[in-house]
Design an enzyme around this catalytic site. Structure first.
Site, short mmCIF file in Angstrom:
data_model
loop_
_atom_site.label_atom_id
_atom_site.label_comp_id
_atom_site.label_asym_id
_atom_site.label_seq_id
_atom_site.Cartn_x
_atom_site.Cartn_y
_atom_site.Cartn_z
N HIS A 165 -40.29 -0.59 42.57
CA HIS A 165 -38.93 -0.15 42.88
C HIS A 165 -37.94 -0.56 41.80
O HIS A 165 -38.25 -1.36 40.91
CB HIS A 165 -38.48 -0.69 44.24
CG HIS A 165 -38.41 -2.19 44.32
ND1 HIS A 165 -37.38 -2.92 43.78
CD2 HIS A 165 -39.25 -3.10 44.87
CE1 HIS A 165 -37.57 -4.21 44.00
NE2 HIS A 165 -38.72 -4.34 44.66
N CYS A 181 -43.31 -7.60 45.13
CA CYS A 181 -43.06 -6.24 44.68
C CYS A 181 -42.92 -6.20 43.16
O CYS A 181 -42.66 -7.21 42.51
CB CYS A 181 -41.80 -5.68 45.33
SG CYS A 181 -42.02 -5.24 47.06
#
Length: 230
Positions: A165, A181
């Site tokens: 992301h 992440c």
């Protein structure tokens, strides 16, 4: 899935309220001055830059992986989009801090533009214990920790809770800062988003070697492609 930095300073901006007495004002009655609203002044902080080695580049990458594969080298903080013929686009990334690293072979299960964020309950409890209160849900937008785009990583048809992301903290690229992440600069995640479709194979190289054997060698900048395109 990001450790939040409290306050507006995390966004690189401080808003200060200053009364009009701090400025030269036109002549007027005391009542006029009393009715005049306070000025809102934006005070910029010192800029924080991404190191040059983590800027997006066209590189020569020797690998046995098929074109379209994404290889994530969490040790060196690079993500490669394999393009075939010993070519790849290399992006700088931020990865999991100590204790949050991982490895494996996954796929992009779904994609979202300006995604909303629902942090796991475990993360909220962990951060609350540190005095960081994070919301149960946050709408997508410029202040959202997931940034401009998100690609959700699945394994065996199930969401791993890990994502590739964007970020509203670009200075963290090249660092171990996340809860597992893979974060990218917004411009880079948008670039990758347009080139990596749902179903794309993603190989994450990190602790545990659960990705198996992966053969790749980064031989540096592809000078001709950088100069002339292609």
């Amino acid at each position: 899935m990001i450790k939040l930095m409290p306050g507006l300073a995390a966004a690189g901006l401080v808003l200060s309220l200053m009364s009009t007495s701090a400025f030269a004002a036109p002549a007027g009655s005391a009542s006029d001055n009393a009715r005049r609203p306070a000025q809102i002044v934006r005070v910029a902080q010192m800029p924080k830059y991404v190191k040059p080695q983590f800027k997006r580049k066209k590189v020569r990458l020797v690998t046995t992986e098929a074109a379209g594969t994404v290889i994530i080298d969490t040790n060196n903080k690079y993500l490669y989009l394999v393009e075939g013929n010993n070519r790849a686009t290399r992006y700088g990334i931020g990865v999991g801090r100590d204790g949050f690293g991982w490895s494996g072979v996954v796929k992009i299960g779904r994609k979202a533009e300006w995604p909303s964020w629902t942090p796991p309950a475990e993360m909220r409890r962990r951060e609350a214990a540190k005095g960081h209160i994070i919301p149960a849900f946050q709408e997508g937008g410029e202040d959202n920790p997931l940034g401009a785009r998100a690609m959700y990583l699945y394994q065996g048809g199930r969401d791993t809770i890990f994502r590739i992301h964007g970020t509203n903290q670009p200075w963290t690229i090249g660092l171990n800062m996340s809860s597992g992440c893979i974060r990218m600069m917004n411009a880079d995640v948008m670039h990758l988003y347009d080139r990596a479709s749902v179903g794309t194979k993603v190989i994450v190289i990190g602790p545990g070697n659960r990705q198996g054997k992966v053969a790749f060698e980064d031989r540096g900048i592809d000078v001709l492609r950088t100069m002339f395109g292609g």
